[in-house]
Design a protein around this motif. Structure first.
Motif, PDB file in Angstrom:
ATOM      1  N   ASP A   1       0.827  -1.199   0.000  1.00 50.66           N
ATOM      2  CA  ASP A   1       0.000   0.000   0.000  1.00 50.66           C
ATOM      3  C   ASP A   1       0.871   1.262   0.000  1.00 50.66           C
ATOM      4  O   ASP A   1       0.637   2.203  -0.771  1.00 50.66           O
TER       5      ASP A   1
ATOM      6  N   LYS B   1       2.589   1.602  -3.445  1.00 50.16           N
ATOM      7  CA  LYS B   1       1.618   1.960  -4.491  1.00 50.16           C
ATOM      8  C   LYS B   1       1.209   3.423  -4.366  1.00 50.16           C
ATOM      9  O   LYS B   1       1.162   4.146  -5.363  1.00 50.16           O
ATOM     10  N   LYS B   2       0.923   3.859  -3.147  1.00 51.14           N
ATOM     11  CA  LYS B   2       0.543   5.265  -2.929  1.00 51.14           C
ATOM     12  C   LYS B   2       1.664   6.200  -3.352  1.00 51.14           C
ATOM     13  O   LYS B   2       1.411   7.307  -3.828  1.00 51.14           O
ATOM     14  N   GLY B   3       2.906   5.761  -3.147  1.00 46.91           N
ATOM     15  CA  GLY B   3       4.057   6.572  -3.527  1.00 46.91           C
ATOM     16  C   GLY B   3       4.444   6.429  -4.986  1.00 46.91           C
ATOM     17  O   GLY B   3       5.431   6.995  -5.427  1.00 46.91           O
ATOM     18  N   GLN B   4       3.664   5.653  -5.743  1.00 48.61           N
ATOM     19  CA  GLN B   4       3.906   5.413  -7.171  1.00 48.61           C
ATOM     20  C   GLN B   4       5.317   4.895  -7.438  1.00 48.61           C
ATOM     21  O   GLN B   4       5.990   5.310  -8.378  1.00 48.61           O
ATOM     22  N   ALA B   5       5.737   3.970  -6.591  1.00 47.27           N
ATOM     23  CA  ALA B   5       7.069   3.366  -6.720  1.00 47.27           C
ATOM     24  C   ALA B   5       7.066   2.296  -7.804  1.00 47.27           C
ATOM     25  O   ALA B   5       6.046   1.661  -8.075  1.00 47.27           O
ATOM     26  N   GLN B   6       8.239   2.087  -8.373  1.00 48.88           N
ATOM     27  CA  GLN B   6       8.455   0.945  -9.259  1.00 48.88           C
ATOM     28  C   GLN B   6       8.992  -0.178  -8.376  1.00 48.88           C
ATOM     29  O   GLN B   6      10.120  -0.089  -7.891  1.00 48.88           O
TER      30      GLN B   6
ATOM     31  N   ASP C   1      13.100   5.286  -5.447  1.00 44.66           N
ATOM     32  CA  ASP C   1      11.730   5.265  -4.924  1.00 44.66           C
ATOM     33  C   ASP C   1      11.732   4.950  -3.428  1.00 44.66           C
ATOM     34  O   ASP C   1      10.993   5.567  -2.658  1.00 44.66           O
TER      35      ASP C   1
END
Length: 166
Positions: free
Chosen positions: A11, A14-19, A147
């Protein structure tokens, strides 16, 4: 106690738009090297997370100290950098309480308000991706180093043994 560590990590990233990607694999052995082999990553890509006590000089805190898996922590340097006199590894019960994980499964992310997160700067210097156990011995996350740094942003403290550059 912290619960659902894997879900919390997914979560957060995903919220941090990580790869990043999650790997499900056989539970690793006792060493960082054996886990790296199972993951198919280099040992130095591993982000090793140590739960420590820092005490003395009026300081008493728990620290999640993150370093490359192919390096060793100098706990005296860690204590000094945080204003304490000494540092030691936490007990298995304390690790479980503060992280929700058993030894070897602790991710380099603090999900507990009483667990201060620090990392040695060398963690960011050699690899584009970091790999670590994701709260379970049979799940790992591999994430872009930038990230991780951007989303998790641990306090940077030099605490590796020896003076050789990484």
């Amino acid at each position: 106690m912290v619960e659902n560590v894997l879900e919390q990590l997914i979560d957060l990233f995903k919220k941090g738009q990580a790869q990043f990607r999650v790997l499900e694999h056989a539970a690793g052995g006792k060493s960082s090297q054996s886990v790296a082999e199972i993951r198919g990553t280099e040992l130095g890509q591993g982000a090793k997370a140590l739960v420590c006590h820092v005490k003395g000089n009026g300081v008493k805190l728990y620290v999640l100290a993150v370093l490359p898996a192919d390096k060793q922590a100098d706990l005296a340097k860690l204590a000094q950098a945080l204003g304490g006199r000494r540092a030691s590894l936490a007990s298995p019960d304390e690790v479980k309480e503060l992280t929700g994980c058993v030894f070897g499964a602790v991710p380099p992310v603090s999900l507990h308000p009483d667990l201060k997160l620090v990392a040695d700067p060398s963690l960011y210097e050699r690899y584009d991706e970091l790999a670590f156990n994701a709260g379970l011995l049979d799940h790992s996350i591999i994430i872009k180093t930038e990230d991780y740094k951007r989303i998790v942003h641990p306090e940077l403290i030099e605490f590796l043994k020896g003076n050789s550059p990484s």
